[in-house]
Design a protein around this motif. Structure first.
Motif, short mmCIF file in Angstrom:
data_model
loop_
_atom_site.label_atom_id
_atom_site.label_comp_id
_atom_site.label_asym_id
_atom_site.label_seq_id
_atom_site.Cartn_x
_atom_site.Cartn_y
_atom_site.Cartn_z
N HIS A 56 18.56 -35.68 18.56
CA HIS A 56 18.88 -36.15 17.28
C HIS A 56 20.05 -35.82 17.43
CE1 HIS A 56 16.95 -37.74 13.92
NE2 HIS A 56 15.69 -36.73 13.89
N THR A 57 20.93 -36.39 16.63
CA THR A 57 22.58 -35.37 16.77
C THR A 57 22.14 -34.83 15.78
OG1 THR A 57 23.14 -37.27 15.24
CG2 THR A 57 24.04 -37.30 17.52
N GLY A 58 22.78 -33.76 15.82
CA GLY A 58 22.08 -32.11 14.50
C GLY A 58 21.88 -31.44 15.44
N ILE A 60 21.91 -29.25 18.01
CA ILE A 60 21.77 -28.73 19.37
C ILE A 60 20.67 -28.39 20.39
CG2 ILE A 60 24.26 -29.15 19.20
CD1 ILE A 60 24.49 -26.18 19.49
N VAL B 164 30.03 -27.09 23.83
CA VAL B 164 28.76 -26.74 22.89
C VAL B 164 28.07 -27.28 22.40
CG1 VAL B 164 28.13 -23.71 22.02
CG2 VAL B 164 29.93 -24.46 24.04
N PHE B 165 28.90 -27.66 21.59
CA PHE B 165 28.36 -28.45 19.82
C PHE B 165 28.64 -29.96 20.32
CE2 PHE B 165 29.77 -24.83 18.27
CZ PHE B 165 28.57 -24.35 17.46
N ALA B 166 27.36 -30.41 21.68
CA ALA B 166 27.74 -31.96 22.09
C ALA B 166 26.46 -32.34 20.67
CB ALA B 166 27.53 -32.40 23.21
N GLY B 167 27.10 -33.59 20.59
CA GLY B 167 25.75 -34.20 19.74
C GLY B 167 25.59 -33.60 18.52
N ALA B 168 26.73 -32.85 18.21
CA ALA B 168 26.26 -32.13 17.02
C ALA B 168 27.55 -33.11 15.97
CB ALA B 168 27.08 -30.80 16.52
N VAL B 169 26.75 -34.38 15.44
CA VAL B 169 27.93 -34.99 14.40
C VAL B 169 27.41 -34.98 13.12
CG1 VAL B 169 27.87 -36.87 16.64
CG2 VAL B 169 26.48 -37.21 14.68
N PRO B 171 27.06 -35.17 9.38
CA PRO B 171 25.53 -35.47 9.27
C PRO B 171 26.41 -36.89 8.60
CG PRO B 171 25.90 -33.93 8.16
CD PRO B 171 26.92 -33.41 9.53
#
Lengths: 93, 222
Positions: A56-58, A60, B164-169, B171
């Motif tokens: 998921h994105t969200g 890590i 570090v925050f890759a993927g933390a798009v 919400p």
């Protein structure tokens, strides 16, 4: 052994900070996830992976402090004594 | 300056550290929830110069947590309001406004001693980190409901923020944010910013993860 750390909402969901699973040859992030889920009563994989089994994105996922999206994703090989961390960071401010 | 203005804090951290604060400049990215309180506490402590970056206007849902503003400010641009309020709190701090959104063209002014990420979206955070020059500390704060985190990175040495925050798009939808959680995370950021100014950061490559649901605090090595 492989150490798995749970942070923030993932920790609250499964009500524990960390767990360990035994290491075997050929281990990947995906296989560690499967082993971890089998060991923990509360379903949590849906918080980490979407319906296609893609991260998921969200949330890590770090392996030894490195984001798996900069390694080989869920296929990232895991060595004995590696540390995995699951962390859904807060985006607001 | 009014005599003894900083007397109570100097009792705690001493005159030398106070002098460092007064000689320092920081960039505050965003003067919304986190940024309003972060900038306010830094000004109260006597920071020498603050660069404030923002492009927003005050809206009613901001009032639950954006501690520099009130009802009469709704609809107005935040940046001049923030400058006015901060000047009222401490006229000895120089406030420099940088209006606009943080995008690929954004440049951090030369000579800042640190950058405070008080933004509310990852894309701007990624752009901000790219604009930070090597050797400059970057203090990140973020939250969602009762969960929050604070992390310090040193540009050029730490893993880049975007890695570090890759993927933390971002919400989808509006992120829940409460008055207490914002002020707590902002307070922790300011505590760390002081440590950065004193060259003794406590959260360098070490993410402080806070849950106010059960008052749980943990560290995640980065």
């Amino acid at each position: 052994m492989i150490k798995i750390q749970f942070f923030s909402l993932v920790r609250l969901l499964i009500k524990q900070e960390a767990t360990e699973v035994p290491w075997v040859e050929g281990e990947t992030v995906q296989s560690v996830l499967d082993k971890t889920q089998a060991q923990i009563a509360t379903p949590f994989l849906h918080k980490l992976l979407n319906e296609e089994g893609v991260a998921h994105t969200g949330t890590i996922i770090l392996v030894n402090r490195k984001n798996i999206l900069h390694l080989n994703g869920l296929k990232t090989p895991i060595a004995d004594d590696d540390v995995l961390a699951f962390f859904p960071p807060g985006a607001g401010g | 300056m009014v005599k003894d203005r900083y007397a109570r804090q100097i009792l705690h951290w001493g005159a030398e550290k106070q002098k460092l604060i007064e000689q320092s400049s920081l960039l505050i990215a965003g003067v919304g929830g986190l940024g309003a309180t972060v900038s306010q506490l830094l000004v109260r402590a006597g920071i020498g110069r603050l660069y404030l970056v923002d492009d927003g206007h005050l809206d009613w849902p901001d009032l639950n947590r954006q501690t520099l503003y009130g009802e009469k400010d709704v609809g107005l641009a935040k940046l001049p309001l923030a400058k006015e309020r901060l000047n009222q709190i401490n006229s000895s701090t120089e406030i420099v406004e940088i209006p606009g959104r943080i995008d690929a063209d954004f440049q951090v002014p030369a000579g800042v001693d640190g950058v405070a990420d008080c933004l509310d979206n990852y894309q701007s955070r990624f752009e901000l980190y790219r604009a930070v020059s090597a050797g400059t500390y970057f203090v990140h704060g973020g939250l969602n409901g009762n969960q929050g985190q604070v992390l310090t990175l040193l540009s050029g040495k730490s893993q880049p923020f975007e890695e570090v925050f890759a993927g933390a798009v971002q919400p989808q939808g509006t992120i829940p944010v409460t008055p207490d959680s914002v002020v707590i995370i902002a307070g922790l950021m300011v505590n760390e910013l002081f440590s950065v100014l004193w060259k003794t950061p406590k959260l360098l490559d070490r993410c402080l993860v806070i849950s106010l649901d059960d008052f749980h605090i943990d560290f995640m090595d980065i």
